[in-house]
Write an enzyme that holds these catalytic residues in place. Structure first.
Site, mmCIF file in Angstrom:
data_model
loop_
_atom_site.group_PDB
_atom_site.id
_atom_site.type_symbol
_atom_site.label_atom_id
_atom_site.label_comp_id
_atom_site.label_asym_id
_atom_site.label_seq_id
_atom_site.Cartn_x
_atom_site.Cartn_y
_atom_site.Cartn_z
ATOM 1 N N THR A 1 25.043 55.781 29.470
ATOM 2 C CA THR A 1 25.607 57.064 29.031
ATOM 3 C C THR A 1 24.864 58.214 29.720
ATOM 4 O OG1 THR A 1 24.028 57.290 27.235
ATOM 5 C CG2 THR A 1 26.086 56.111 26.722
ATOM 6 N N ILE B 1 32.509 44.058 29.377
ATOM 7 C CA ILE B 1 32.343 43.569 30.746
ATOM 8 C C ILE B 1 33.586 43.896 31.576
ATOM 9 C CG2 ILE B 1 31.770 41.595 32.198
ATOM 10 C CD1 ILE B 1 29.589 42.674 30.067
ATOM 11 N N GLN C 1 44.927 71.948 31.894
ATOM 12 C CA GLN C 1 45.167 73.343 31.471
ATOM 13 C C GLN C 1 46.036 74.088 32.485
ATOM 14 O OE1 GLN C 1 44.063 74.210 28.521
ATOM 15 N NE2 GLN C 1 44.754 76.330 28.538
ATOM 16 N N GLY D 1 51.719 72.704 29.242
ATOM 17 C CA GLY D 1 52.372 71.638 28.473
ATOM 18 C C GLY D 1 52.694 70.423 29.327
ATOM 19 N N LEU E 1 25.438 42.819 31.327
ATOM 20 C CA LEU E 1 24.157 43.232 30.753
ATOM 21 C C LEU E 1 24.320 43.543 29.261
ATOM 22 C CD1 LEU E 1 21.155 44.197 31.311
ATOM 23 C CD2 LEU E 1 22.100 46.474 31.728
ATOM 24 N N ALA F 1 23.217 45.618 21.923
ATOM 25 C CA ALA F 1 22.316 46.049 23.008
ATOM 26 C C ALA F 1 23.133 46.793 24.064
ATOM 27 C CB ALA F 1 21.600 44.850 23.628
ATOM 28 N N GLU G 1 27.751 52.364 32.908
ATOM 29 C CA GLU G 1 26.526 52.291 33.736
ATOM 30 C C GLU G 1 25.439 53.215 33.183
ATOM 31 O OE1 GLU G 1 26.329 51.316 37.716
ATOM 32 O OE2 GLU G 1 28.288 50.373 37.791
ATOM 33 N N GLU H 1 25.498 44.025 25.311
ATOM 34 C CA GLU H 1 25.879 43.129 24.207
ATOM 35 C C GLU H 1 26.280 43.991 23.017
ATOM 36 O OE1 GLU H 1 22.774 40.286 23.398
ATOM 37 O OE2 GLU H 1 22.845 39.496 25.463
HETATM 38 N N1 CAA Z 1 14.004 49.526 38.531
HETATM 39 C C1 CAA Z 1 13.199 48.439 38.353
HETATM 40 N N2 CAA Z 1 12.419 48.284 37.252
HETATM 41 C C2 CAA Z 1 12.491 49.246 36.315
HETATM 42 C C3 CAA Z 1 13.310 50.375 36.432
HETATM 43 C C4 CAA Z 1 14.093 50.495 37.607
HETATM 44 N N3 CAA Z 1 14.882 51.550 37.799
HETATM 45 N N4 CAA Z 1 13.147 51.142 35.342
HETATM 46 C C5 CAA Z 1 12.264 50.526 34.551
HETATM 47 N N5 CAA Z 1 11.852 49.367 35.134
HETATM 48 C C6 CAA Z 1 10.895 48.394 34.620
HETATM 49 C C7 CAA Z 1 9.728 49.071 33.948
HETATM 50 O O1 CAA Z 1 8.685 49.379 34.867
HETATM 51 C C8 CAA Z 1 9.298 48.030 32.925
HETATM 52 O O2 CAA Z 1 8.506 47.033 33.542
HETATM 53 P P1 CAA Z 1 6.915 46.842 33.142
HETATM 54 O O3 CAA Z 1 6.922 46.566 31.668
HETATM 55 O O4 CAA Z 1 6.477 45.683 33.961
HETATM 56 O O5 CAA Z 1 6.270 48.142 33.502
HETATM 57 C C9 CAA Z 1 10.604 47.351 32.528
HETATM 58 O O6 CAA Z 1 11.530 47.607 33.611
HETATM 59 C C10 CAA Z 1 11.188 47.916 31.255
HETATM 60 O O7 CAA Z 1 11.326 49.315 31.462
HETATM 61 P P2 CAA Z 1 11.333 50.355 30.277
HETATM 62 O O8 CAA Z 1 10.165 50.105 29.379
HETATM 63 O O9 CAA Z 1 11.511 51.722 30.859
HETATM 64 O O10 CAA Z 1 12.662 49.880 29.521
HETATM 65 P P3 CAA Z 1 13.377 50.465 28.245
HETATM 66 O O11 CAA Z 1 13.672 49.342 27.334
HETATM 67 O O12 CAA Z 1 12.659 51.664 27.736
HETATM 68 O O13 CAA Z 1 14.837 50.904 28.818
HETATM 69 C C11 CAA Z 1 16.471 52.192 29.934
HETATM 70 C C12 CAA Z 1 15.071 51.571 29.940
HETATM 71 C C13 CAA Z 1 16.436 53.191 31.072
HETATM 72 C C14 CAA Z 1 16.838 52.874 28.664
HETATM 73 C C15 CAA Z 1 17.482 51.048 30.232
HETATM 74 O O14 CAA Z 1 17.576 50.155 29.139
HETATM 75 C C16 CAA Z 1 18.859 51.563 30.550
HETATM 76 O O15 CAA Z 1 19.119 51.971 31.684
HETATM 77 N N6 CAA Z 1 19.780 51.533 29.554
HETATM 78 C C17 CAA Z 1 21.168 51.795 29.798
HETATM 79 C C18 CAA Z 1 21.868 50.498 30.035
HETATM 80 C C19 CAA Z 1 22.993 50.634 30.986
HETATM 81 O O16 CAA Z 1 22.989 51.421 31.926
HETATM 82 N N7 CAA Z 1 24.003 49.809 30.783
HETATM 83 C C20 CAA Z 1 25.103 49.789 31.656
HETATM 84 C C21 CAA Z 1 25.794 48.494 31.571
HETATM 85 S S1 CAA Z 1 26.652 48.109 33.057
HETATM 86 C C22 CAA Z 1 28.152 48.880 32.989
HETATM 87 O O17 CAA Z 1 28.397 49.745 32.213
HETATM 88 C C23 CAA Z 1 29.053 48.420 34.048
HETATM 89 C C24 CAA Z 1 30.477 48.712 33.974
HETATM 90 O O18 CAA Z 1 31.154 48.501 32.987
HETATM 91 C C25 CAA Z 1 31.134 49.204 35.180
#
Ligand code: CAA
Length: 386
Positions: free
Chosen positions: A371, A162, A342, A346, A130, A135, A369, A132
């Site tokens: 912050t 990733i 702690q 040491g 997911l 992003a 997943e 980038e």
């Molecule tokens: N389930 C399904 N749909 C959802 C949802 C959910 N939980 N939450 C929101 N949506 C929908 C919304 O309804 C919206 O749809 P509509 O426009 O049709 O209403 C759409 O998705 C966009 O939602 P938002 O407007 O709320 O989106 P946003 O851009 O404001 O972002 C966010 C939401 C919560 C910040 C999200 O971007 C996020 O969770 N960011 C963090 C990213 C993340 O967790 N990355 C982890 C990467 S994976 C990883 O780390 C794995 C690893 O290494 C082990």
């Protein structure tokens, strides 16, 4: 994701037996390897083989796709117990779930049959792509682009951070298919490691979870057959977020396991280590620290199992409760592992003892997943929308 009557407050005998058998396997094959895995930074293929032999490498895969069909709580218990021994190794079952929940939620039956079977059989692991470079928390700002060309999709772009990149055969990749539609113009695809034009960056040099490679993915005109799309075009971002609702629970489990491993070590050490003529465990200052650590762990376990039950039932409050479990369990994992260092003084600060590794490994659970700042944002949004 299937059982509406799932009740977390009564762990079944099967859950308890599962925990005991995973703990035996970990004591025997994983814990003795944990320091070396951390030191060499190499993916532990022997641990993968051990998990595979015990059918623990991807417990969540349903029976109709060749898996063992473990419920969400059973998968949490597996991840918790493996993380108690070695956080890097716990990413095997955790990331296999992360990479394939998008298929379970949204993919065609054909795609599920094609890709879940090799995962269950142990011939190919899955990763989830997911994030980038530009992003991260703002995942919808991704730039990777998939363009339709006849029956195929042509994928270009870069993914970053990733987990298990390079060792996984299969990747669930989110990319923009309609730039005018924002989050609703993103689609999800399965990409195979062998697809021409798909390459990897150098492994990141990380603070912890060193036995799990983290790399960039590069897509250069990667041509994907039309049937590799997961669900309908434009549904990829919702699938990605719905996936995280289920898998943030597994990161909570990982954090919980790391914290439990650190507490268990600290308790044993405090009973052995003597200062001022008696075991340091006899000093009330130490007892209070250990008591606080245990309290935090028990609270995190209750919340994590409650979130696992919500995941199993796909409860309406899953988004809130899984974010809360991930956030709370990872914050307490950081606090507990820091306190474990702690307690050892040491010695705790050296690589001769496992708690410094556990403290480094705990840190990532507050970051990936989403912050913990994003988790709090998700929780607040859900509260305020009610
Ligand atoms: N389930 C399904 N749909 C959802 C949802 C959910 N939980 N939450 C929101 N949506 C929908 C919304 O309804 C919206 O749809 P509509 O426009 O049709 O209403 C759409 O998705 C966009 O939602 P938002 O407007 O709320 O989106 P946003 O851009 O404001 O972002 C966010 C939401 C919560 C910040 C999200 O971007 C996020 O969770 N960011 C963090 C990213 C993340 O967790 N990355 C982890 C990467 S994976 C990883 O780390 C794995 C690893 O290494 C082990």
């Amino acid at each position: 994701m299937k059982n509406p009557d799932f009740d977390v407050y009564h762990l079944t005998e099967e859950h308890e037996l599962l925990r005991a058998s995973v703990r035996d396997l970990c004591d025997d094959k994983i814990a003795p390897r944990a320091a070396e895995i951390d030191e060499t930074g190499e993916f532990p293929w022997d641990v993968y083989e051990a998990l595979k032999s015990a059918e623990l490498h991807a417990t969540h895969v349903p029976e109709e796709y060749g898996g063992v069909g473990a419920d969400a709580l059973a998968t949490v218990i597996v991840i918790e117990e493996v993380a108690r021994a070695c956080a890097s190794s716990s990413l095997i079952p955790a990331v296999n779930k992360l990479g394939t929940v998008p298929l379970l939620i949204s993919a065609s039956e054909e795609l599920k049959q094609t890709y879940l079977r090799p995962l269950a059989e142990g011939t190919g692991m899955f990763s989830y792509a997911l994030s980038e470079p530009e992003a991260g928390s703002d995942a919808a700002a991704m730039r990777s682009r998939a363009v339709k060309d006849g029956d195929e999709w042509v994928l270009n772009g870069v993914k970053r951070w990733i987990t298990n990149a390079g060792i996984s055969e299969y990747y669930t990749v989110m990319a923009v298919t309609d730039p005018d539609e924002g989050a609703n113009g993103i689609s999800a695809f399965v990409v195979e490691k062998s697809d021409p034009g798909f390459t990897f960056g150098a492994p990141e040099k990380k603070l912890g979870i060193k036995g799990s490679p983290t790399r960039e993915l590069y897509f250069d005109d990667v041509r994907l057959p039309g049937n590799r799309i997961i669900g309908e075009p434009g549904t990829g971002f919702k699938t990605a977020l719905a996936t995280l609702d289920h898998t943030r629970v597994t990161i909570a489990a990982q954090a919980l396991g790391i914290a439990q491993g650190a507490l268990d070590y600290a308790v044993a050490y405090a009973k052995e280590r003597k200062q001022f003529g008696k075991a340091i465990a006899e000093f009330q200052g130490l007892q209070f620290m250990l008591a606080d650590m245990a309290m935090q762990i028990e609270a995190a376990r209750s919340l994590t199992y409650r979130a696992a039950a919500a995941s199993e039932r796909s409860d309406a409050d899953l988004t809130l409760i899984s974010a809360a479990a991930k956030c709370y369990a990872s914050d307490i994992a950081m606090a507990v592992t820091t306190d474990a260092v702690q307690v050892l003084g040491g010695y705790g600060y050296t690589k001769d003892y496992p708690v410094e590794r556990m403290m480094r490994d705990a840190k990532i659970t507050q970051i990936y997943e989403g912050t913990n700042q994003i988790q709090r944002m998700v929780i607040a949004r859900n509260l305020l929308r009610r």
